[in-house]
Design an enzyme around this catalytic site. Structure first.
Site, PDB file in Angstrom:
ATOM      1  N   GLY A  45       1.024  -1.317  -0.050  1.00 52.51           N
ATOM      2  CA  GLY A  45      -0.042  -0.143   0.068  1.00 52.51           C
ATOM      3  C   GLY A  45       0.822   1.347  -0.065  1.00 52.51           C
ATOM      4  O   GLY A  45       0.415   2.216  -0.496  1.00 52.51           O
ATOM      5  N   GLU A  87       3.690   4.225   6.142  1.00 45.98           N
ATOM      6  CA  GLU A  87       2.401   3.753   5.864  1.00 45.98           C
ATOM      7  C   GLU A  87       1.531   4.354   4.750  1.00 45.98           C
ATOM      8  O   GLU A  87       1.233   5.454   4.977  1.00 45.98           O
ATOM      9  CB  GLU A  87       1.880   3.343   7.336  1.00 45.98           C
ATOM     10  CG  GLU A  87       2.326   2.096   7.738  1.00 45.98           C
ATOM     11  CD  GLU A  87       1.320   0.867   7.550  1.00 45.98           C
ATOM     12  OE1 GLU A  87       1.087   0.849   6.445  1.00 45.98           O
ATOM     13  OE2 GLU A  87       1.482  -0.035   8.439  1.00 45.98           O
ATOM     14  N   ASP A  88       0.748   3.538   4.353  1.00 47.72           N
ATOM     15  CA  ASP A  88      -0.588   3.926   3.601  1.00 47.72           C
ATOM     16  C   ASP A  88      -1.586   4.540   4.466  1.00 47.72           C
ATOM     17  O   ASP A  88      -2.124   5.618   4.426  1.00 47.72           O
ATOM     18  CB  ASP A  88      -1.226   3.100   2.660  1.00 47.72           C
ATOM     19  CG  ASP A  88      -1.482   1.689   3.118  1.00 47.72           C
ATOM     20  OD1 ASP A  88      -1.353   1.535   4.443  1.00 47.72           O
ATOM     21  OD2 ASP A  88      -1.962   0.779   2.656  1.00 47.72           O
ATOM     22  N   ASP A 140      -5.560   2.399  10.205  1.00 49.89           N
ATOM     23  CA  ASP A 140      -7.060   2.092  10.477  1.00 49.89           C
ATOM     24  C   ASP A 140      -7.275   1.749  11.967  1.00 49.89           C
ATOM     25  O   ASP A 140      -7.604   2.444  12.593  1.00 49.89           O
ATOM     26  CB  ASP A 140      -7.308   1.008   9.515  1.00 49.89           C
ATOM     27  CG  ASP A 140      -8.825   0.683   9.403  1.00 49.89           C
ATOM     28  OD1 ASP A 140      -9.733   1.565   9.558  1.00 49.89           O
ATOM     29  OD2 ASP A 140      -9.338  -0.456   9.103  1.00 49.89           O
ATOM     30  N   PHE A 171     -14.043   2.744   3.685  1.00 48.20           N
ATOM     31  CA  PHE A 171     -13.066   1.966   3.010  1.00 48.20           C
ATOM     32  C   PHE A 171     -12.615   2.998   1.850  1.00 48.20           C
ATOM     33  O   PHE A 171     -13.451   3.311   1.440  1.00 48.20           O
ATOM     34  CB  PHE A 171     -13.535   0.662   2.848  1.00 48.20           C
ATOM     35  CG  PHE A 171     -12.206  -0.184   2.479  1.00 48.20           C
ATOM     36  CD1 PHE A 171     -11.701  -0.886   3.650  1.00 48.20           C
ATOM     37  CD2 PHE A 171     -11.730  -0.421   1.195  1.00 48.20           C
ATOM     38  CE1 PHE A 171     -10.629  -1.511   3.196  1.00 48.20           C
ATOM     39  CE2 PHE A 171     -10.861  -1.232   1.143  1.00 48.20           C
ATOM     40  CZ  PHE A 171     -10.078  -1.679   2.397  1.00 48.20           C
ATOM     41  N   VAL A 172     -11.421   3.214   1.638  1.00 49.78           N
ATOM     42  CA  VAL A 172     -11.080   3.890   0.516  1.00 49.78           C
ATOM     43  C   VAL A 172     -10.074   3.217  -0.219  1.00 49.78           C
ATOM     44  O   VAL A 172      -9.291   2.197   0.051  1.00 49.78           O
ATOM     45  CB  VAL A 172     -10.324   5.445   1.102  1.00 49.78           C
ATOM     46  CG1 VAL A 172     -11.427   6.262   1.724  1.00 49.78           C
ATOM     47  CG2 VAL A 172      -9.163   5.221   2.153  1.00 49.78           C
ATOM     48  N   ARG A 230      -5.044   0.339  -7.041  1.00 48.65           N
ATOM     49  CA  ARG A 230      -3.988   1.032  -6.600  1.00 48.65           C
ATOM     50  C   ARG A 230      -3.252   2.099  -7.165  1.00 48.65           C
ATOM     51  O   ARG A 230      -2.655   3.014  -6.940  1.00 48.65           O
ATOM     52  CB  ARG A 230      -2.586   0.050  -6.296  1.00 48.65           C
ATOM     53  CG  ARG A 230      -3.069  -1.036  -5.304  1.00 48.65           C
ATOM     54  CD  ARG A 230      -1.660  -1.900  -5.039  1.00 48.65           C
ATOM     55  NE  ARG A 230      -1.829  -3.044  -4.381  1.00 48.65           N
ATOM     56  CZ  ARG A 230      -2.163  -3.481  -3.153  1.00 48.65           C
ATOM     57  NH1 ARG A 230      -2.007  -2.287  -2.124  1.00 48.65           N
ATOM     58  NH2 ARG A 230      -2.294  -4.588  -2.515  1.00 48.65           N
TER      59      ARG A 230
END
Ligand code: IMP
Ligand code: MG
Length: 185
Positions: free
Chosen positions: A53, A108-109, A112, A160-161, A173
């Protein structure tokens, strides 16, 4: 492979509204890069990207950092469904670099639940880096206040994205924007 002959990102019903535009992403990433450049002046930080990610964020972020940075990557898998983590994390690809004495910046992406970050922080700290900080492109509104998150691009709601490195079942992606997922959960 599913039929992609008629696929178009403007008509794909899985892709909901744009949450963060390409321009907003690139402006904010440049700000993060400037902050990192100032904070790490005189150092050669090691950027550690969490695959997959973070790959796009890491590539763009690094180009806005005016320091002799080095790169390494690790891959983790967390058990769970396509859109929910179980918090049980396993290292699938470990780092090549020895972290001893290094100034490590974990890239990090999205943070969450924060369970992956908690695991990685503990794991990487045990390798004796000189310092360990975290730079996340996105964080949920309720995790963004974590004291161990040094740099955050955007605080986002619970949807959620997709896009800019983030996937559902390995797709989307490559979008140059962050969009809301509107497919099945
Ligand atoms: P955490 O352990 O709950 O913080 O989950 C972190 C990982 O879950 C991220 O690195 C992503 O790979 C994935 N993830 C969480 N939320 C999303 C999302 O909205 N879109 C895509 N991936 C997500
Ligand atoms: Mg993922």
């Amino acid at each position: 492979m599913s039929d992609t002959t008629a696929w178009n990102r403007d008509t794909d019903p899985t892709l909901g509204e744009v949450l963060i535009t390409s321009e907003q992403l690139h402006t904010r990433i440049a700000e993060l890069g400037a902050a990192i450049t100032a904070d790490y002046a005189g150092e050669a930080p090691l950027l550690v990207g969490v695959l997959k990610g973070a790959f796009m964020f890491m590539a763009d972020l690094s180009r806005t950092i005016d320091l002799p940075v080095e790169f390494d990557f690790m891959a983790v898998s967390s058990y769970g469904s396509a859109t929910k983590t179980s918090g049980v994390v396993r290292i699938v690809k470990d780092l090549d670099a020895d972290l001893t004495g290094r100034h490590v910046l974990l890239v990090e992406d999205i943070i969450d639940s924060g369970l992956t970050l908690t695991y990685l922080r503990k794991n990487l700290t045990s390798r004796n880096p000189a310092s360990l900080e975290v730079c996340a492109l996105l964080a949920r509104a309720d995790t963004v206040e974590r004291s161990d998150l040094r740099y955050v691009g955007f605080a986002i709601p619970d949807d959620f994205v997709l896009g800019f490195g983030l996937d559902v079942a390995e797709r989307y992606r490559n979008l140059d924007e962050i969009r809301v997922y509107r497919g099945p959960s």
